[in-house]
Design an enzyme around this catalytic site. Structure first.
Site, short mmCIF file in Angstrom:
data_model
loop_
_atom_site.label_atom_id
_atom_site.label_comp_id
_atom_site.label_asym_id
_atom_site.label_seq_id
_atom_site.Cartn_x
_atom_site.Cartn_y
_atom_site.Cartn_z
CG ASP A 154 -20.11 58.27 -89.37
OD1 ASP A 154 -19.83 58.26 -90.58
OD2 ASP A 154 -20.56 59.26 -88.78
CG ASP A 355 -21.70 59.02 -95.50
OD1 ASP A 355 -20.88 58.71 -94.62
OD2 ASP A 355 -22.74 59.64 -95.26
#
Length: 475
Positions: A154, A355
């Protein structure tokens, strides 16, 4: 290779990125000029029919201060089929559901600033991390002796955590839950220590540093902070601060925890600090391929010949990596959209975030509509299909072997232009030949460049100098 060119040097109609794949002597797309390319429909459908098990090697290497890991998309992990929450026939629907929750969580985090509290979650302070269902995974060892675990990658999180025994509440994972009592390198973090002070909104219980993270979809992890050894193949990294989660719930099924690579000091990148020079690089392999991607750390992984774009810091959300986006292109021509649409406001809203956890790129509505309409004009000859999920622009390509589609480009700060391969913006949503334009409108002014658009492109972060690089390699 990828070719980036400054926009001021040549006319827009001649700007292109040369993209080719020679694996098995086939290509999914072939650039025929600067404005259009031929897209192989039949080959692009293959990903939905492929669900083979991927072997993850433990032979990660360290050379010249660099560390390399294999990276896997969650749809490739056969282990997910062992849990009732995973249905192989609904890969696309599941991915879009996770994606919508991820985006909602990111929007909520940025809108609310540092953190947010959800009623009924508990009395402890909650850290405002982003939603953690996870799209890409790495395999690492935790503790001494190391116990292998799948970890969610992440780029928007600033914590490393794993589920820990004793578990008052734990979700299903593919490996045994980590037992700190069996690790000789596990050390609890006391309260009022520098490590505890660096944990966002940390708490204290029985003299131990306590953490809680609540994600936007209702998932959460809570437990105590510890210092532990992590093993990447044959490479050992000591004294890493991790969260030891004793109560965890949500969408993390199969993974043991989360490997945060955000811009904060508690992420793995931040903790490695001088060992890697704040540098890392990843390649997200395209859907349907039989190979794995890669995640590498260290200044030695920063490639020569990349197109470097300045990173932008947003004090409101320092975990995220923002870049400057000046505009969008279709068919070699820049769509008339004001640059202000993509800027961070004085209040910290807006901007463009890279992202790994978001699948589909989101754009502010005014930009998305103009972008989509330009694409529709250039694809007027293709048969349309009804909207699917979050996609309002879809095509019925059943029976086609190849189709001619316009190029799609990001106009980045510094004059760089990134033109995507067709498989990164026209994706299959079923096995019946329905393809959709893989962008969606954002409910706010924030833009998010998702992992579908990043697939197959080497992306490198030079945190020490504040740059992100695109290319020059494909993967």
């Amino acid at each position: 290779m990828f070719l980036f060119v400054p926009s001021q040097n040549i006319p827009l109609l001649l700007i292109l990125l040369i993209f080719s794949l020679t694996t098995n002597n086939t290509t999914s797309s072939l650039t025929i000029n600067s404005t259009h390319e031929i897209f192989n429909v039949k080959q692009a459908i293959t990903p939905l029919e492929t669900h083979e098990k991927i072997h993850v090697a433990d032979e990660n290497v360290q050379e010249n201060g660099t560390l390399k890991l294999e990276l896997i998309h969650r749809d490739k992990l056969q282990i997910f089929s062992r849990f009732s929450t995973y249905n192989k026939s609904n890969i696309f629907e599941d991915r879009m559901d996770r994606d919508s929750k991820r985006v909602s969580s990111i929007m909520q985090r940025i809108t609310n600033g540092v953190g947010y509290q959800v009623d009924g979650f508990g009395s402890d302070v909650v850290s405002g991390m982003d939603q953690g269902s996870g799209e890409y995974f790495v395999r690492i060892g935790v503790g001494s002796p190391p116990k292998d675990q799948y970890m969610v990658l992440d780029s928007g999180s600033d914590i490393v955590w794993v589920q820990c025994q004793p578990c008052t509440q734990c979700y299903h994972q593919s490996d045994p839950v980590f037992d700190p009592s069996l690790s000789v390198s596990f050390t609890g973090v006391p309260c009022r220590t520098p490590v505890c002070d660096r944990v966002e909104n940390s708490g204290c219980h029985a003299g131990r540093c306590k953490y809680e993270v609540m994600y936007g979809d209702g998932s959460y992890t809570k437990g105590t902070m510890a210092i532990e050894t992590l093993t990447f193949g044959h490479v050992t990294v000591k004294n890493v601060a991790i969260g030891c989660g004793h109560s965890n719930s949500g969408m993390f099924t199969a993974a043991a925890g989360l490997l945060g690579l955000g811009g904060g000091s508690m992420s793995l990148v931040g903790q490695l600090g001088g060992q890697t020079g704040g540098a890392f690089s990843y390649c997200l392999v395209s859907r349907g391929t039989g190979s794995t991607g890669s995640l590498e750390f260290g200044r030695g992984v920063l490639p020569m010949g990349a197109a470097w774009v300045p990173l932008i810091r947003n004090p409101l959300t320092p975990s995220f990596y923002y870049i400057g986006l000046l505009g969008l292109g279709v068919g070699g021509v820049q769509v008339p959209i004001s640059e202000d649409v993509f800027k961070i406001t004085e209040l910290g809203d807006g901007g463009v975030v890279m992202d790994t956890g978001t699948a589909v790129t989101r754009l502010p509505s005014v930009a998305y509509v103009a972008f989509r309409d330009a694409f529709l004009v250039e694809t007027a000859s293709l048969p349309r299909a009804p909207a699917v999920s979050i996609f309002d622009t879809c095509y019925d390509l059943d029976g086609f072997v190849t189709v001619r589609v316009p190029t799609v480009s990001f106009f980045l700060s510094g004059g760089q232009i990134l033109t995507l391969p067709a498989r990164n913006f026209l994706i299959p949503v079923n096995d019946k030949g329905t393809f959709c334009f893989a962008f969606a409108p954002s409910p706010t002014g924030l833009s998010i460049i998702g992992n579908i658009q990043q697939e197959g492109i080497q992306i490198s972060f030079d945190g020490a100098n504040g740059f992100v690089g695109f290319g020059p390699n494909i993967c």
